[in-house]
Design a protein around this motif. Structure first.
Motif, short mmCIF file in Angstrom:
data_model
loop_
_atom_site.label_atom_id
_atom_site.label_comp_id
_atom_site.label_asym_id
_atom_site.label_seq_id
_atom_site.Cartn_x
_atom_site.Cartn_y
_atom_site.Cartn_z
N LYS A 62 0.85 -1.18 0.02
CA LYS A 62 0.07 -0.06 -0.10
C LYS A 62 0.87 1.05 0.04
O LYS A 62 1.68 1.39 0.77
N GLY A 75 -0.36 3.29 -5.11
CA GLY A 75 -1.82 2.89 -4.78
C GLY A 75 -2.19 1.62 -5.71
O GLY A 75 -1.33 0.72 -5.36
N ASP A 76 -3.17 1.63 -6.43
CA ASP A 76 -3.79 0.41 -7.02
C ASP A 76 -3.56 0.59 -8.46
O ASP A 76 -4.05 -0.32 -9.26
N ASP A 252 5.59 5.07 2.72
CA ASP A 252 4.38 4.46 1.98
C ASP A 252 4.65 5.28 0.67
O ASP A 252 3.75 5.15 -0.14
#
Length: 426
Positions: A62, A75-76, A252
């Protein structure tokens, strides 16, 4: 031996046709289909529904997401393939031509070098006319960071280890980048690590690379700027993998993977495949660049194939061919090379099997969209698991290419892969 003539087998079960063609020896045993008794037919129903994609090897890490031009990173978002031009950026036409070639090869983000004023002056036109987002690669001179932002580049890569008094310029860079909406990649390289960290760690260790990256991130964060992507590259895949593992646990931010100075095509492909495979299989990595001492389009092809092999990118043309052995009755090497060359540029997802004997040939050919099981001077042509014809060895390549083009055209017209069908194999 007389050359075989082309024959049609529209209704012949694949297994029986292959045995008749290749004169399988008595010691090759055929097991009954799963769920059926020996001698009874098995029924396979194909409703034309696309196959379920294979599960990824690991859940993606993530991260926050940034936008590099129109390409989402982190992200995705899917993992993106990146490369770098080898032209002088000041030669606008040559640079745009190479970017077009990279785009056609599957490149999604491109980086250009900006070592001179002339290169900086060329950035506005290149950034505007490029089909894919352009990242300006900046070393030594901080003034080119501002020039790249003003030129409308999709992102800027900075190397904090060799830009003069970079830490002192972070506030200005963060302000300009924030106002323009331009992401910054903090690109730490083993070969240009800050001298203070070299003195502390003795060499470019994973810890040294990560500390450098996180320190620079903290300076940008002090000014409220977090539109950041990070890379910590090393020419040793083991050091590189360990550095990214540490980094992924410490922040992140999206990560750009690369083995720097990986070497000539063969060596560099192996290094990058090993390192990327290890990290991507753990869910680490958001963009990749395969660094090769080879034309940049080759970097893109290798990168795309790595992602396809890991199920992280929709597959395109895939050639499945056997390595050949003493059982092979055809020249598998030449056959595979000629089929690959003949289908180069085909954009539809197509799996083509080129097999040279009776051991794995029939099975692999049936599993592919299109395939040939060869032997005894002939080739059994399969389409979607069905035997459609037998051709002489001299006609195999020509027939496979014709059938591939026909399938590609049908895929384009239908917009879906496959039609409802029932096949019976006894």
């Amino acid at each position: 031996m007389a050359e075989a003539t082309e024959t049609e087998h529209p209704d012949t079960p694949p297994g029986a046709a292959v045995r008749a063609l290749l004169h399988e020896s008595d010691d090759i045993k055929c097991r009954p289909p799963s769920g059926g008794r020996r001698g009874e037919p098995s029924v396979t129903i194909d409703l034309g529904i696309p196959a379920t994609p294979p599960r990824p090897l690991a859940t993606r890490r993530k991260t926050r997401q940034i936008m590099v031009g129109n390409v989402p990173v982190g992200g995705d978002a899917p993992v993106s393939v990146q490369s770098m031009t080898t032209t002088r950026t000041s030669d606008i036409n040559a640079t745009l031509q190479q970017i077009a070639e990279l785009t056609a090869s599957g490149c999604q983000i491109v980086r250009v070098a900006v070592p001179t004023n002339e290169d900086a002056d060329a950035l506005p036109i290149i950034a505007r006319k490029s089909q894919i987002p352009v990242i300006a690669d900046i070393h030594f001179q901080p003034k080119y960071v501002f020039a790249a932002i003003d030129a409308g580049c999709a992102a800027v890569r900075v190397n904090p280890g060799n830009i003069k008094k970079f830490d002192d310029k972070v506030a200005e860079i963060a302000k300009a980048a924030s106002e323009a909406g331009t992401p910054i990649r903090i690109g730490v390289n083993a070969g240009s690590l800050d001298k203070r960290l070299l003195a502390k760690y003795g060499k470019a260790t994973p810890e040294a690379l990560v500390e450098s990256a996180l320190w620079e991130c903290s300076l940008f964060e002090e000014h409220g700027f977090r539109d950041i992507k990070i890379s910590v590259k090393h020419n040793d895949p083991v050091v590189m993998v360990n550095a990214y593992r540490l980094l992924s646990q410490a922040c992140d931010y999206p990560l750009h993977l690369g083995v720097t100075e990986a070497g000539p095509a063969f060596q560099g492909t192996i290094k990058s495949s090993v390192a990327f495979g290890a990290l991507l299989s753990e869910g680490i990595g958001d963009t990749i660049r395969v660094s090769l001492s080879a034309p940049p389009a080759e970097e893109v092809k290798v990168g795309a194939q790595i992602l396809e092999s890991l199920g992280l990118r929709e597959r395109g043309l895939e050639i499945v061919s056997c390595p050949s052995c003493g059982r092979a009755q055809v020249d598998v090497y030449t056959l595979a090379e000629e089929v690959t060359a003949g289908l180069e540029g085909l954009e539809v997802p197509l799996r083509v099997a080129v097999m040279g004997c009776v051991v794995n040939g029939p099975g692999e050919a049936r599993e592919a969209d299109l395939g040939v099981a060869s032997g005894n001077g002939k080739g059994q042509i399969f389409v979607k698991g069905e035997v459609i014809k037998t051709v002489p060895e001299s006609k195999i390549v020509e027939t496979l290419i014709e059938e591939a083009m026909r399938i590609a055209e049908e895929m384009g017209e239908a917009g879906v892969e496959g039609e409802p069908s029932v096949s019976v194999a006894s």
